[in-house]
Motif scaffolding. Structure first.
Motif, PDB file in Angstrom:
ATOM      1  N   UNK A 143     -14.273 107.052 -63.757  1.00  0.00           N
ATOM      2  CA  UNK A 143     -14.527 107.032 -65.200  1.00  0.00           C
ATOM      3  C   UNK A 143     -13.286 106.565 -65.960  1.00  0.00           C
ATOM      4  N   UNK A 144     -12.101 107.038 -65.522  1.00  0.00           N
ATOM      5  CA  UNK A 144     -10.859 106.613 -66.178  1.00  0.00           C
ATOM      6  C   UNK A 144     -10.670 105.110 -66.040  1.00  0.00           C
TER       7      UNK A 144
ATOM      8  N   UNK B  33      -2.809 109.590 -70.806  1.00  0.00           N
ATOM      9  CA  UNK B  33      -3.865 109.631 -69.793  1.00  0.00           C
ATOM     10  C   UNK B  33      -5.147 110.180 -70.412  1.00  0.00           C
ATOM     11  N   UNK B  34      -6.319 109.606 -70.081  1.00  0.00           N
ATOM     12  CA  UNK B  34      -7.577 110.060 -70.700  1.00  0.00           C
ATOM     13  C   UNK B  34      -7.943 111.499 -70.379  1.00  0.00           C
ATOM     14  N   UNK B  35      -7.411 112.055 -69.277  1.00  0.00           N
ATOM     15  CA  UNK B  35      -7.705 113.440 -68.920  1.00  0.00           C
ATOM     16  C   UNK B  35      -6.662 114.351 -69.569  1.00  0.00           C
ATOM     17  N   UNK B  36      -7.121 115.293 -70.385  1.00  0.00           N
ATOM     18  CA  UNK B  36      -6.193 116.102 -71.170  1.00  0.00           C
ATOM     19  C   UNK B  36      -5.278 116.949 -70.294  1.00  0.00           C
TER      20      UNK B  36
ATOM     21  N   UNK C  54     -13.139 115.004 -54.102  1.00  0.00           N
ATOM     22  CA  UNK C  54     -14.182 113.995 -54.267  1.00  0.00           C
ATOM     23  C   UNK C  54     -14.651 113.921 -55.719  1.00  0.00           C
ATOM     24  N   UNK C  55     -14.769 115.088 -56.363  1.00  0.00           N
ATOM     25  CA  UNK C  55     -15.161 115.092 -57.773  1.00  0.00           C
ATOM     26  C   UNK C  55     -14.101 114.402 -58.626  1.00  0.00           C
ATOM     27  N   UNK C  56     -12.828 114.638 -58.314  1.00  0.00           N
ATOM     28  CA  UNK C  56     -11.775 113.980 -59.073  1.00  0.00           C
ATOM     29  C   UNK C  56     -11.788 112.470 -58.837  1.00  0.00           C
ATOM     30  N   UNK C  57     -12.199 112.053 -57.630  1.00  0.00           N
ATOM     31  CA  UNK C  57     -12.326 110.620 -57.382  1.00  0.00           C
ATOM     32  C   UNK C  57     -13.342 109.968 -58.304  1.00  0.00           C
TER      33      UNK C  57
END
Length: 428
Positions: A73-74, A27-30, A65-68
């Motif tokens: 971006x992902x 996954x792109x998010x570490x 909302x920020x994670x959305x």
């Protein structure tokens, strides 16, 4: 991940996302990808806030909302700010999930730079722990942890602000750099060369390393070599250590000395050494790279290097502007000063490359005065050249300035985190 179902549910502030276990691995998010390497629920709870084993659901108490927008971006590869949300708050969310400011779109990077230049960014203690956790996960985890003294040695040599011993070691290294630079500069003075020649004449059977300057130089090189070897031994990743720019500079600064000593020993004081004199002088001057070693110990030099790294596009754009202006003004200057009248024209503008030298010193407002236009059209062109140079050089300065401020804040916060973590370890 050796537990749970094949489908993982990521719950961020009440919004759920379902992913296959294989997708979580890369996954792109570490922070999310770290879940795949967790072998127990205890390790999982160090990454997320809660875990439901029956549903295989991982809960994160973060801004949904920020994670959305981060998930956009992902999916699409473009990251922008959430409307009506503070840029610094969204930046904190990015850091939590393992992203950096370089992942933002250019327009959002400008907004973040402007905001950070106006307000000093303070990260919460939770984010400090997050950054430390991420840095720990980047270390190779093969079941064998480095011993405590080895980690302390690594911090002592790599982080000058981590302890009193590290500060003393950094101060000694800086002193050696200054002494070596003073010796290098003094060796080019005529009086120094005369005194050294007289000393060689009086002690013709004495090796040059026995002279005071040679002894000081050998001591400095010995210190730098020992420091480099110890840092290589205690480094976590030897390949990464060799690829690091500052370590490459250390190698470039140390190697010429051993090459010059080897050449002196092999050739001796004869004609072969005289023929190799130019090579030895070039190798000797390469010791100027020792000045860059100060970047390890001074935040300002680190900020400058990081700013140049992040603003390389703007620097390339600036060079393109200058090259285009040089081509245009150089051709026009050669035509107006020499091309229209070949017999009585200004001989200093006999070619376009010669005119380009005049363009570059005019655009940068240096103005040596070694060549200047003598015709009225040439002087008008010179005025336009100077004004254009001022405008072109000023265009990317604002963005470079904001990037410099951002880099300074980031490095200062990183240094503060290292100091806090070391203090916590000392208290524990």
């Amino acid at each position: 991940m050796k537990f749970g179902k094949s489908v993982c549910i990521i719950n961020v502030g009440g919004t759920k996302y379902a992913f296959p276990k294989d997708v979580i691995k890369d996954f792109p998010l570490r922070r999310v990808s770290r879940l795949h390497s967790c072998a127990s629920e205890r390790e999982v709870l160090e990454v997320c806030d809660d875990y439901d084993r029956e549903r295989n659901e991982f809960f994160f108490d973060r801004h949904s909302e920020a994670f959305g927008f981060i998930m956009l971006y992902v999916k699409y590869g473009k990251l922008r700010f959430v409307p009506h949300m503070c840029e610094l708050s969204f930046y904190n969310e990015m850091i939590y999930w393992g992203l950096e400011s370089s992942h933002l779109e250019f327009c959002c990077q400008r907004r973040l730079d402007e905001r950070m230049s106006d307000t000093y960014t303070h990260f919460t203690e939770e984010h400090h722990k997050t950054a430390n956790e991420i840095s720990r996960t980047d270390e190779p985890s093969n079941g064998k942890r480095d011993s405590k003294w080895l980690e302390r040695m690594r911090r002592t040599f790599e982080e000058p602000t981590s302890s009193l011993a590290a500060q003393i070691l950094a101060s000694v290294s800086v002193i050696f750099v200054i002494v070596s630079m003073v010796i290098l500069c003094a060796s080019t003075l005529p009086d120094w060369n005369t005194a050294e020649s007289n000393m060689v004449e009086e002690h013709r059977y004495t090796d040059s390393l026995e002279h005071p300057s040679g002894i000081i130089e050998a001591v400095c090189i010995g210190w730098f070599t020992a420091e480099c070897i110890v840092r290589f031994i205690v480094s976590r990743d030897k390949c990464e250590f060799v690829r690091h720019p500052l370590n490459i500079i250390d190698l470039l600064a140390i190697t010429p000395y051993y090459i010059s000593v080897t050449m002196t020993v092999l050739t001796g004081e004869n004609s072969q050494l005289q023929r190799a004199g130019v090579t030895l002088r070039v190798l000797r001057m390469m010791r100027i790279f020792w000045v860059i070693k100060l970047a390890r110990h001074f935040l300002g030099l680190q900020t400058l290097g990081l700013t140049l790294k992040r603003c390389y596009r703007e620097m390339v754009m600036l060079l393109v502007f200058i090259c285009v202006a040089m081509a245009i003004f150089g051709a026009l200057a050669q035509l107006l000063e020499h091309g229209l009248d070949l017999e009585s024209g200004n001989e200093e503008y006999a070619s376009i490359p010669a005119a380009c030298w005049w363009v570059i010193i005019s655009m940068t407002t240096v103005g040596y005065g070694d060549m200047y236009p003598i015709t009225v059209p040439g002087r008008v062109l010179g005025g336009l050249c100077v004004v254009s140079g001022i405008v072109l050089l000023a265009l990317p300065i604002t963005f470079i300035y904001h990037s410099f401020v951002q880099c300074y804040h980031e490095l200062k916060l990183r240094s503060a985190r290292c100091t806090q973590s070391l203090s916590a370890e000392f208290l524990n």
